[in-house]
Design a protein around this motif. Structure first.
Motif, PDB file in Angstrom:
ATOM      1  N   PRO A  83     127.355  91.884 131.222  1.00  0.00           N
ATOM      2  CA  PRO A  83     128.075  90.637 131.560  1.00  0.00           C
ATOM      3  C   PRO A  83     128.452  90.521 133.033  1.00  0.00           C
ATOM      4  CG  PRO A  83     129.485  92.165 130.347  1.00  0.00           C
ATOM      5  CD  PRO A  83     128.109  92.732 130.300  1.00  0.00           C
ATOM      6  N   ARG A  84     128.564  91.641 133.731  1.00  0.00           N
ATOM      7  CA  ARG A  84     128.979  91.583 135.136  1.00  0.00           C
ATOM      8  C   ARG A  84     127.787  91.520 136.086  1.00  0.00           C
ATOM      9  NH1 ARG A  84     133.079  95.881 138.185  1.00  0.00           N
ATOM     10  NH2 ARG A  84     133.086  94.826 140.219  1.00  0.00           N
ATOM     11  N   THR A  85     126.842  92.435 135.925  1.00  0.00           N
ATOM     12  CA  THR A  85     125.683  92.465 136.831  1.00  0.00           C
ATOM     13  C   THR A  85     124.593  91.490 136.411  1.00  0.00           C
ATOM     14  OG1 THR A  85     124.682  94.275 135.563  1.00  0.00           O
ATOM     15  CG2 THR A  85     126.132  94.867 137.404  1.00  0.00           C
ATOM     16  N   GLN A  86     124.620  91.020 135.142  1.00  0.00           N
ATOM     17  CA  GLN A  86     123.652  90.055 134.612  1.00  0.00           C
ATOM     18  C   GLN A  86     122.214  90.566 134.721  1.00  0.00           C
ATOM     19  OE1 GLN A  86     125.363  86.589 136.909  1.00  0.00           O
ATOM     20  NE2 GLN A  86     125.195  85.603 134.901  1.00  0.00           N
ATOM     21  N   VAL A  87     122.028  91.839 134.385  1.00  0.00           N
ATOM     22  CA  VAL A  87     120.700  92.440 134.328  1.00  0.00           C
ATOM     23  C   VAL A  87     120.578  93.196 133.006  1.00  0.00           C
ATOM     24  CG1 VAL A  87     120.378  92.640 136.826  1.00  0.00           C
ATOM     25  CG2 VAL A  87     121.498  94.501 135.575  1.00  0.00           C
ATOM     26  N   PRO A  88     119.353  93.390 132.488  1.00  0.00           N
ATOM     27  CA  PRO A  88     119.166  94.154 131.239  1.00  0.00           C
ATOM     28  C   PRO A  88     119.330  95.645 131.493  1.00  0.00           C
ATOM     29  CG  PRO A  88     117.050  93.436 132.092  1.00  0.00           C
ATOM     30  CD  PRO A  88     118.085  92.814 132.977  1.00  0.00           C
ATOM     31  N   VAL A  89     120.575  96.084 131.538  1.00  0.00           N
ATOM     32  CA  VAL A  89     120.883  97.432 132.009  1.00  0.00           C
ATOM     33  C   VAL A  89     120.341  98.502 131.062  1.00  0.00           C
ATOM     34  CG1 VAL A  89     123.147  97.500 130.889  1.00  0.00           C
ATOM     35  CG2 VAL A  89     122.742  98.856 132.945  1.00  0.00           C
ATOM     36  N   VAL A  90     120.281  98.230 129.759  1.00  0.00           N
ATOM     37  CA  VAL A  90     119.762  99.230 128.816  1.00  0.00           C
ATOM     38  C   VAL A  90     118.282  99.503 129.098  1.00  0.00           C
ATOM     39  CG1 VAL A  90     119.344  99.749 126.391  1.00  0.00           C
ATOM     40  CG2 VAL A  90     121.444  98.581 127.062  1.00  0.00           C
ATOM     41  N   GLY A  91     117.520  98.435 129.287  1.00  0.00           N
ATOM     42  CA  GLY A  91     116.108  98.610 129.602  1.00  0.00           C
ATOM     43  C   GLY A  91     115.891  99.306 130.930  1.00  0.00           C
ATOM     44  N   ILE A  92     116.721  98.996 131.920  1.00  0.00           N
ATOM     45  CA  ILE A  92     116.589  99.630 133.234  1.00  0.00           C
ATOM     46  C   ILE A  92     116.816 101.134 133.126  1.00  0.00           C
ATOM     47  CG2 ILE A  92     117.625  99.790 135.525  1.00  0.00           C
ATOM     48  CD1 ILE A  92     118.192  96.800 135.363  1.00  0.00           C
ATOM     49  N   VAL A  93     117.881 101.536 132.443  1.00  0.00           N
ATOM     50  CA  VAL A  93     118.225 102.957 132.344  1.00  0.00           C
ATOM     51  C   VAL A  93     117.190 103.716 131.510  1.00  0.00           C
ATOM     52  CG1 VAL A  93     119.930 104.593 131.463  1.00  0.00           C
ATOM     53  CG2 VAL A  93     120.679 102.550 132.703  1.00  0.00           C
ATOM     54  N   VAL A  94     116.836 103.171 130.341  1.00  0.00           N
ATOM     55  CA  VAL A  94     115.920 103.881 129.444  1.00  0.00           C
ATOM     56  C   VAL A  94     114.550 104.051 130.086  1.00  0.00           C
ATOM     57  CG1 VAL A  94     114.676 103.735 127.253  1.00  0.00           C
ATOM     58  CG2 VAL A  94     117.124 103.222 127.333  1.00  0.00           C
ATOM     59  N   PHE A  95     113.994 102.965 130.620  1.00  0.00           N
ATOM     60  CA  PHE A  95     112.653 103.070 131.182  1.00  0.00           C
ATOM     61  C   PHE A  95     112.659 103.740 132.550  1.00  0.00           C
ATOM     62  CE2 PHE A  95     111.893 100.060 127.828  1.00  0.00           C
ATOM     63  CZ  PHE A  95     110.634 100.416 127.383  1.00  0.00           C
ATOM     64  N   GLY A  96     113.776 103.709 133.257  1.00  0.00           N
ATOM     65  CA  GLY A  96     113.889 104.504 134.472  1.00  0.00           C
ATOM     66  C   GLY A  96     113.847 105.990 134.166  1.00  0.00           C
ATOM     67  N   LEU A  97     114.538 106.403 133.095  1.00  0.00           N
ATOM     68  CA  LEU A  97     114.495 107.807 132.679  1.00  0.00           C
ATOM     69  C   LEU A  97     113.098 108.214 132.212  1.00  0.00           C
ATOM     70  CD1 LEU A  97     117.891 108.061 130.745  1.00  0.00           C
ATOM     71  CD2 LEU A  97     117.331 109.090 132.953  1.00  0.00           C
ATOM     72  N   LEU A  98     112.430 107.336 131.449  1.00  0.00           N
ATOM     73  CA  LEU A  98     111.070 107.646 131.005  1.00  0.00           C
ATOM     74  C   LEU A  98     110.120 107.776 132.191  1.00  0.00           C
ATOM     75  CD1 LEU A  98     110.678 105.324 127.868  1.00  0.00           C
ATOM     76  CD2 LEU A  98     110.874 107.814 127.901  1.00  0.00           C
ATOM     77  N   MET A  99     110.266 106.895 133.168  1.00  0.00           N
ATOM     78  CA  MET A  99     109.419 106.963 134.356  1.00  0.00           C
ATOM     79  C   MET A  99     109.670 108.259 135.127  1.00  0.00           C
ATOM     80  SD  MET A  99     108.941 103.842 137.078  1.00  0.00           S
ATOM     81  CE  MET A  99     108.981 102.594 135.794  1.00  0.00           C
ATOM     82  N   ALA A 100     110.945 108.651 135.236  1.00  0.00           N
ATOM     83  CA  ALA A 100     111.279 109.903 135.920  1.00  0.00           C
ATOM     84  C   ALA A 100     110.706 111.104 135.178  1.00  0.00           C
ATOM     85  CB  ALA A 100     112.797 110.031 136.049  1.00  0.00           C
ATOM     86  N   LEU A 101     110.731 111.069 133.844  1.00  0.00           N
ATOM     87  CA  LEU A 101     110.155 112.161 133.052  1.00  0.00           C
ATOM     88  C   LEU A 101     108.647 112.259 133.265  1.00  0.00           C
ATOM     89  CD1 LEU A 101     110.593 114.342 130.885  1.00  0.00           C
ATOM     90  CD2 LEU A 101     110.199 112.580 129.149  1.00  0.00           C
ATOM     91  N   LEU A 102     107.961 111.112 133.305  1.00  0.00           N
ATOM     92  CA  LEU A 102     106.525 111.125 133.581  1.00  0.00           C
ATOM     93  C   LEU A 102     106.234 111.741 134.941  1.00  0.00           C
ATOM     94  CD1 LEU A 102     105.313 107.611 132.324  1.00  0.00           C
ATOM     95  CD2 LEU A 102     104.707 109.828 131.371  1.00  0.00           C
ATOM     96  N   ALA A 103     106.992 111.341 135.951  1.00  0.00           N
ATOM     97  CA  ALA A 103     106.759 111.862 137.300  1.00  0.00           C
ATOM     98  C   ALA A 103     107.106 113.343 137.401  1.00  0.00           C
ATOM     99  CB  ALA A 103     107.585 111.066 138.305  1.00  0.00           C
ATOM    100  N   LEU A 104     108.031 113.802 136.576  1.00  0.00           N
ATOM    101  CA  LEU A 104     108.478 115.193 136.652  1.00  0.00           C
ATOM    102  C   LEU A 104     107.434 116.174 136.145  1.00  0.00           C
ATOM    103  CD1 LEU A 104     110.871 117.183 137.196  1.00  0.00           C
ATOM    104  CD2 LEU A 104     111.514 116.818 134.792  1.00  0.00           C
ATOM    105  N   VAL A 105     106.824 115.896 135.003  1.00  0.00           N
ATOM    106  CA  VAL A 105     106.021 116.935 134.334  1.00  0.00           C
ATOM    107  C   VAL A 105     104.551 116.595 134.157  1.00  0.00           C
ATOM    108  CG1 VAL A 105     108.026 117.817 133.097  1.00  0.00           C
ATOM    109  CG2 VAL A 105     106.627 116.057 132.052  1.00  0.00           C
ATOM    110  N   PHE A 106     104.143 115.326 134.270  1.00  0.00           N
ATOM    111  CA  PHE A 106     102.769 114.984 133.915  1.00  0.00           C
ATOM    112  C   PHE A 106     101.875 114.879 135.144  1.00  0.00           C
ATOM    113  CE2 PHE A 106     104.842 113.616 130.008  1.00  0.00           C
ATOM    114  CZ  PHE A 106     103.939 114.062 129.057  1.00  0.00           C
TER     115      PHE A 106
END
Length: 653
Positions: A362-385
């Motif tokens: 409600p404050r930042t008006q961005v889909p924060v759940v999608g940002i955090v979840v897919f940011g973590l998935l992207m970081a995991l891909l870059a870390l080990v694959f």
């Protein structure tokens, strides 16, 4: 056994579910996002998505291994090919200012399952692309410090020898993705300002490269002593075009951000045009400078620009170029992390993906759940694959999205607009004069058959043609097409056009190499499929299309989208079979998600009318007569008979 087989009505209803299109709101400017982005903001987002590591790495690779100095021609052709796809995105972004990019554009015109598959592929494209850029960013920074980061990690953490995994965990790449995810979560305005800073530094470095490069240019590097301008010939130029085409794939971030634009009808087309023009100019001029500074066959493919300045005695300039490269990669990371959660949000908002991703802070008006979840998935891909084997997968997802958006432009352009009904005659018009015909209350008797034909022809000429209907000039020759619903023939013609394009490109790519066709059959198949493509194009053209000046429209429809379709299919078929195999596996996973979740939770599924349960009640009257009353369980009316209560009572036995 027959009772277990699906009925034809069930199959028809199931196919209708798969191909249902999205119902757009009356007010498409209404949104839960913050409309704060201007044309400049969108333009810099597009430049950041296109002018990234490709400018510092791709130019040297193509120049040395594929095209030579003729990489300039390759970028010109690739820029024109990208323009065809970009114009399609520009029209859709102006007409449908909603987040979702290619997914949304396919959903409103082609159908639900196709839109889901496009969105599903774009998700993987952005995840792999962002992780690959993060690893390239880490490797570039590590090379500046003589690979000390890599050596420290291998010494203290260890190295892996596992297929599909990286040699060592790249903590630096994962860390930069997590930091970028945090900044993106603060809102579109913060992301935009951060992108402004990195884009300004990157463009400043590019301007420095051009000025210094032209000062150090030596025309002899294009001479025949060094191999000439086009050492690999036309085939090298076209092969370079296929590779350079992927340097321009970042402009779709503008379409994905249209729901956060202040005036998307004007800002989206302008931003796409400006960003693509500037990116194409940057790639062409940097290619000119690079191949004039040093001989093309001596370039270092991994760091061509920085190495060129080192070899000319300007080591300090090499460090400046390296800094510009890192800033450019930052803009690509921001572009990927900005677009991906918004496409996920669009799919979740439509019910095709898990509902948790449709939550907007409600404050930042961005889909924060999608940002955090897919940011973590992207970081995991870059870390080990190990992402080198998967990077080519990016191409097929992008090209498939381009193909469906181009086809959607044709379908939507020949559809009737929402609320398009026959215009009633204006009541304020004066009565016709006596010589023009009878008045409204006057009857005229037509004695001869020719009089009746003249009346029908005159009425047809006055009738205003709707989009999707056959043009009046072609009706005497193609009268049998007038019996179809508006847009129905165009939809069939688009499918035929795409099938013809697939067959034509398959013959061009595999006819002489894999299929070993004799010359006569090769030529015959080329002629047949070319005729099928052209006839489909002609069949679309003879129908009326929408002519609206309110928003941007791509010119030369259906020719421009058709050229984009055939070019995208040709480039897709040039990819390796392993890419197609991985693509098929990812598609199967997507179909499991769609049929397990999306088709049942789709908002369009909830809008469909539910079949009414009908019950029969038998009432015995004192006289002994038996009366059957058919009535619906829930409503008061009678859907089974389509009549009100009074009409049903008339049908008593």
């Amino acid at each position: 056994m027959a009772r277990w087989l699906p009925r034809s009505t069930d199959l028809t209803r199931f196919c209708q579910k798969l191909n249902r299109v999205k119902t757009l709101e009356d007010d498409m400017m209404e949104t839960s996002f913050n409309r704060c982005l201007s044309t400049i903001d969108l333009t810099l987002l597009g430049i950041g998505g296109m002018v990234g590591s490709g400018l510092y790495v791709l130019t040297g690779t193509v120049a040395k291994d594929i095209a030579g100095p003729a990489v300039i021609i390759s970028f010109i052709i690739a820029g024109f090919a990208s323009l065809l796809a970009a114009l399609c995105y520009a029209e859709f972004g102006a007409r449908v200012p909603k987040t979702g990019s290619a997914y949304m554009f396919t959903y409103v015109s082609v159908g639900e399952i196709w839109a889901f598959l496009i969105g599903w592929n774009v998700l993987l494209e952005y995840m792999i692309g962002g992780a690959a850029v993060a690893r390239a960013w880490s490797g570039y920074l590590d090379s500046i410090f003589n690979h000390k980061i890599k050596n420290f990690t291998e010494t203290h953490v260890g190295a892996w020898q596992v297929p599909f995994l990286a040699r060592y965990p790249d903590f630096l790449a994962a860390a930069i993705l997590l930091v970028a995810t945090a900044f993106i979560s603060f809102g579109a305005k913060v992301s935009s300002w951060l992108n402004h800073i990195f884009s300004a530094i990157s463009m400043g470095v590019i301007l420095f490269i051009l000025i210094m490069g032209f000062v150090l240019a030596q025309p002899k590097n294009w001479s025949t002593q060094e191999g000439g301008f086009a050492p690999y010939g036309l085939s090298g130029i076209m092969a370079g075009t296929a590779t350079c085409f992927y340097a321009f794939v970042g402009f779709d971030v503008i379409a994905a951000s249209s729901e956060e634009a202040r005036n998307p009808q004007r800002a989206v087309p302008r931003a796409i045009a400006f960003s693509l023009g500037l990116a194409t100019g940057a790639y062409i001029l940097v290619s000119v400078v690079l191949t004039l500074m040093v001989p093309w066959h001596t370039l270092d493919p991994d760091s061509a620009l920085a190495d060129a300045f080192y070899r000319r005695g300007y080591a300090w300039a090499g460090f400046l170029v390296a800094a510009g490269s890192i800033c450019a990669m930052n803009t690509v990371l921001l572009s990927n992390l900005f677009s991906l959660p918004r496409i996920v949000y669009a799919m979740a908002e439509d019910g095709l993906f898990f509902q948790v991703f449709s939550r907007v802070h409600p404050r930042t008006q961005v889909p924060v759940v999608g940002i955090v979840v897919f940011g973590l998935l992207m970081a995991l891909l870059a870390l080990v694959f190990d992402l080198e084997a998967l990077v080519q997968f990016l191409s097929i997802g992008t090209l498939l999205a381009y193909t469906f958006v181009a086809a959607s432009i044709i379908v939507l352009r020949f559809q009737q607009q929402k609320g398009d009904v026959p215009a009633p005659a204006a009541s304020g018009q004066p009565n016709p004069e006596p010589h023009e015909g009878p008045s409204r209350g006057e009857l005229k008797e037509y004695e001869s058959f020719s009089d009746k034909l003249q009346l029908v022809d005159r009425d047809k000429s006055k009738e205003q043609r709707k989009p999707g209907q056959l043009k009046a000039a072609f009706e005497p020759y193609l009268e049998f097409l007038s019996d179809f619903y508006p847009g129905e023939v165009v939809t069939v013609a688009v499918v035929t056009l795409m099938v013809s394009a697939i067959c034509l490109c398959s013959i061009l790519v595999f006819g002489n190499t894999h299929l070993h066709l004799p010359t006569w059959s090769y030529s015959l198949l080329l002629v047949l499929f070319s005729l099928g493509f052209l006839l489909s194009l002609l069949l679309i053209w003879v129908h009326e299309q929408q002519h609206s000046t309110q928003t941007f429209q791509i010119p030369l429809v259906p020719l421009s989208p058709a050229l984009s379709i055939i070019l995208n299919i040709y480039l897709m078929l040039k990819l390796s079979y392993m890419t197609w195999l991985r693509f098929a596996v990812w598609l199967l996973l997507g179909l499991l998600v769609y049929f397990g979740y999306g088709i049942w939770h789709s908002k369009e599924n909830l809008r469909e009318p539910r079949p009414q349960r009908v019950s029969a009640r038998y009432v015995v009257f004192p006289g002994g007569s038996l009366e059957e009353r058919v009535q619906a369980v829930q409503p008061s009316s009678h859907p089974a008979t389509g009549m009100p209560d009074s009409d049903t009572d008339d049908c008593k036995r």
